[in-house]
Design an enzyme around this catalytic site. Sequence first.
Site, PDB file in Angstrom:
ATOM      1  N   GLN A 195       0.817  -1.219   0.240  1.00 16.73           N
ATOM      2  CA  GLN A 195       0.001  -0.109  -0.031  1.00 16.73           C
ATOM      3  C   GLN A 195       0.808   1.465  -0.038  1.00 16.73           C
ATOM      4  O   GLN A 195       1.408   1.505   1.063  1.00 16.73           O
ATOM      5  CB  GLN A 195      -1.060  -0.002   1.260  1.00 16.73           C
ATOM      6  CG  GLN A 195      -1.725  -1.372   1.310  1.00 16.73           C
ATOM      7  CD  GLN A 195      -2.665  -1.333   0.348  1.00 16.73           C
ATOM      8  OE1 GLN A 195      -3.694  -0.636   0.089  1.00 16.73           O
ATOM      9  NE2 GLN A 195      -2.531  -2.462  -0.584  1.00 16.73           N
ATOM     10  N   ARG A 215      -4.194   4.188   4.243  1.00 17.79           N
ATOM     11  CA  ARG A 215      -3.594   4.931   3.156  1.00 17.79           C
ATOM     12  C   ARG A 215      -4.210   3.961   1.796  1.00 17.79           C
ATOM     13  O   ARG A 215      -4.435   3.023   1.811  1.00 17.79           O
ATOM     14  CB  ARG A 215      -2.175   4.812   3.328  1.00 17.79           C
ATOM     15  CG  ARG A 215      -1.425   3.401   3.138  1.00 17.79           C
ATOM     16  CD  ARG A 215      -0.136   3.486   3.748  1.00 17.79           C
ATOM     17  NE  ARG A 215       0.705   4.282   2.969  1.00 17.79           N
ATOM     18  CZ  ARG A 215       1.401   5.335   3.615  1.00 17.79           C
ATOM     19  NH1 ARG A 215       0.924   5.605   4.721  1.00 17.79           N
ATOM     20  NH2 ARG A 215       1.995   6.116   2.880  1.00 17.79           N
ATOM     21  N   ALA A 236     -11.507   3.006   4.403  1.00 21.81           N
ATOM     22  CA  ALA A 236     -10.688   2.089   3.650  1.00 21.81           C
ATOM     23  C   ALA A 236      -9.811   2.778   2.833  1.00 21.81           C
ATOM     24  O   ALA A 236     -10.044   4.068   2.323  1.00 21.81           O
ATOM     25  CB  ALA A 236     -11.612   0.975   3.104  1.00 21.81           C
ATOM     26  N   HIS A 237      -9.094   2.035   2.291  1.00 23.55           N
ATOM     27  CA  HIS A 237      -8.009   2.858   1.186  1.00 23.55           C
ATOM     28  C   HIS A 237      -8.891   3.190   0.062  1.00 23.55           C
ATOM     29  O   HIS A 237      -9.407   2.517  -0.386  1.00 23.55           O
ATOM     30  CB  HIS A 237      -6.935   1.522   0.699  1.00 23.55           C
ATOM     31  CG  HIS A 237      -7.446   0.287   0.304  1.00 23.55           C
ATOM     32  ND1 HIS A 237      -6.493  -0.817  -0.154  1.00 23.55           N
ATOM     33  CD2 HIS A 237      -8.569  -0.187   0.274  1.00 23.55           C
ATOM     34  CE1 HIS A 237      -7.004  -1.772  -0.485  1.00 23.55           C
ATOM     35  NE2 HIS A 237      -8.334  -1.563  -0.280  1.00 23.55           N
ATOM     36  N   ASN A 238      -8.281   4.337  -0.572  1.00 26.91           N
ATOM     37  CA  ASN A 238      -8.824   4.965  -1.854  1.00 26.91           C
ATOM     38  C   ASN A 238     -10.203   5.324  -1.627  1.00 26.91           C
ATOM     39  O   ASN A 238     -10.671   5.858  -2.632  1.00 26.91           O
ATOM     40  CB  ASN A 238      -8.642   3.917  -2.891  1.00 26.91           C
ATOM     41  CG  ASN A 238      -7.131   3.693  -3.254  1.00 26.91           C
ATOM     42  OD1 ASN A 238      -6.605   2.830  -2.752  1.00 26.91           O
ATOM     43  ND2 ASN A 238      -6.656   4.486  -4.404  1.00 26.91           N
TER      44      ASN A 238
END
Lengths: 337, 337, 337
Positions: A195, A215, A236-238
């Site tokens: 990540q 991240r 969560a990511h993104n």
Amino acid sequence: MEIVELATRLQAQLDPMTNLEILGVAPIDQAQESDITFLVNPKYAHKLQDCQAGAILVNEDFDAPAPCPLLRVKHPYLAFAQAIELFYPPTPLPTQIHPTAVIGQNVSVGEDVAIGAYVVIGDDVVIGHRVTIHPHCVIYRGASLGDDTLLHSHVVIREQVKLGNQVIIQNGVVIGADGYGFVTLPNGQHHKIPQVGTVVIEDQVEIQANTTIDRATLGETRLGKGTKVDNLVQIAHNCTVGQHSLLCGQVGLAGSTQVGNHVVLAGQVGAAGHLSIGDGTMAGAKTGINNSLPAGSRVSGYPAMDHKVWLRVVAELKQLPQLMKRLRKLENQLSQD
Amino acid sequence: MEIVELATRLQAQLDPMTNLEILGVAPIDQAQESDITFLVNPKYAHKLQDCQAGAILVNEDFDAPAPCPLLRVKHPYLAFAQAIELFYPPTPLPTQIHPTAVIGQNVSVGEDVAIGAYVVIGDDVVIGHRVTIHPHCVIYRGASLGDDTLLHSHVVIREQVKLGNQVIIQNGVVIGADGYGFVTLPNGQHHKIPQVGTVVIEDQVEIQANTTIDRATLGETRLGKGTKVDNLVQIAHNCTVGQHSLLCGQVGLAGSTQVGNHVVLAGQVGAAGHLSIGDGTMAGAKTGINNSLPAGSRVSGYPAMDHKVWLRVVAELKQLPQLMKRLRKLENQLSQD
Amino acid sequence: MEIVELATRLQAQLDPMTNLEILGVAPIDQAQESDITFLVNPKYAHKLQDCQAGAILVNEDFDAPAPCPLLRVKHPYLAFAQAIELFYPPTPLPTQIHPTAVIGQNVSVGEDVAIGAYVVIGDDVVIGHRVTIHPHCVIYRGASLGDDTLLHSHVVIREQVKLGNQVIIQNGVVIGADGYGFVTLPNGQHHKIPQVGTVVIEDQVEIQANTTIDRATLGETRLGKGTKVDNLVQIAHNCTVGQHSLLCGQVGLAGSTQVGNHVVLAGQVGAAGHLSIGDGTMAGAKTGINNSLPAGSRVSGYPAMDHKVWLRVVAELKQLPQLMKRLRKLENQLSQD
């Protein structure tokens, strides 16, 4: 503070003019003569009769009888917040770098910064002016914190994460830990996807205790200006969250979901990944959002449905056993015909 | 990196052969000429036409027209993860024991270990080779960490807990805190049952931010090899999770529940205590599992039901008010007959 | 320990009288000859036949055949807890103030206190006798901790928070972070309301890992005597929880909700704000409580309904698609008449 001075500070009209020392702010049913209180919601007007407060913040056009002087303002709830600011100023950390703080190479620190005991700051970190970092925060290499930003104790800011100005982070928040990204191989094992993206937190965001914001895999996870995130929320990511949105306690957003501006997600709401949740959407507590929602949506239930439909559905739901009985009765009637 | 070298490293077939410098990895809609990207899901093939990437990782048998060279591989998503590993290597902590680390008696430390600032390690702890422990971790007495294990900052490993090899623990995770075990006495008070068991985390497990895994009352709580646990998950005392399972964000397992291998519990799933959830089970987001499930189950809803049944049920649910009206109409018709 | 001595300590009647060395406590299916185990629930009586334990804690009036001596007691589950206390005494922290602890001005510390490495204690804190504070706790100014209170590592006690006697706080808990209080302005921005109240935790409360309990806006958030709170629970500002209540994992209470005495909220329950939940209420897992509940309520589902009604509703729910078909069939029959 003399009530006349308080009225001036809150841009309030004192009605009737009087002399009174105000020492604090209290809820309407606990206020004493030296307190001010506030009344916004007319449905609580009946509480006025027993109110012991020295004065009451009310709307400009308030016209019910009151047992004490009124402070008429445009926005009583805002004036209430401002009164608390006046009477209960925070105790700042001393503007010093505590001798036990461990500071990496090439760290830039602004003016009037307070860094508490045992803070650990990695290489290449940038810290703006008037930043406060309470004890036991860990800031990984390459992160940056804007001016007037406040970190309570035990906050983690991971590598390269960017915080804007006037950001407030409560205790135990983790910003920028690895997203939950794995490639599942044909043999059923899960291979970690590094990540290597980051997180960007814009100005005036507040993030509350023990919340986690991952991240991005690549690129960034982003929270827009003025958005407020409650405790134990998972982003969560993104994901991106727009400006001035509210994410209440224990909300969870799965990966790559885009939340608009002025959105309100009530407690324990969950949203699946890769969705778009339009501006101004409001989701009731525990809603499970499994499809994208247009701007202005009002949803509840799981799967999320229009809030008004949901109200009717849950009203009928309790009747389901009765409904089955009635259906059986009809079937019997018809089979006898 | 020259694309030819990259192709070799990823065991990819470059089509057509070309010379090109690749500097990074990016999503298909953000990639520039110096980036590679990937395409796995054919439903995103339309994005190819605007793709600016230098090259695209695709399946071996990919046959659509593409605007740039292809890197044909057996498993494009895995190659994507491997490409990220190549271009964005992690910055390791220096392999030293920071002078501020407080290390107990009789602690065994392997070779090439990195222990960050203010780490506290209790007596009788065993730390394997190439272990990384970021600042502010606390490892209680008698715990052990296998080789190549990585702890991010603020992780707590409680007494006697065992972590295997290549385990990754993100920030703020608590492993081995007391389980929630009380005897309720006739007078309604709750007497604490000391939680004297432990937690065993097998090899290649990853546990993400602020998740909590409680120690067993007696015996052990166990996570099997290769299992990955997302943020803010709660695993209660005496649970076991098998190998290569996925527990997504905010999942909760009550005490003594046994989860099999290759199980997927989506976000905010809850499972009651003392259940057995069979191998390969998949539970949709927010599922409430209140009974044991055989291997291969596909469930959703609360209480958990077969996923296909649930899809039909929730489709009908919105019709419930209409259904009531239709029923009433039928009743009226029949009563008039 | 000789079983005769153990019987005396547990106030048990040994049947038959025998000599045997007992070294530990184990679950009924894992116990060896040197262990005692226990049997409370008659539905597990079949496990007795294969039981290898040295002795079994049972109810006074137990009368099934057993493969080993019995220890008859009034409350076998309580005796089980007490036996664990006897055989697995905790290893206390040394009663010293670790030289790395940073202690503020005007801090009062009782006798026989253990303060671990890197603990940070603000000004004007009061610490009772026999308190244990594990490494990396941060206690803000003006907080107080009663006698015999235990804080595990990474606990945060914010300014002015009061903990009673014999309180246990597991790792990563945050008590007294700012509540989620904002005034939404006409332009859609959210103005922070300073959270200047506090939190009061009464005697014998236990709060488990990574739970968050927010300070009140004004006044206090309060947890009553003997209440036990599991991991990752969210208790919002100005809530009160009564005495001897149980809040299981991932429960969330929105602001100003009042929970009574002897209430049980199972895992992932959520309650809206400003509600009153009466004494002795039990809410099943994942219940969404959106209205106040009278004492003695038994509820499940969302919105919360009587538990028995809910059981019938969810039983019918799976029949909903069938029900629709049957309704359609009736409609067709009637339209053909």
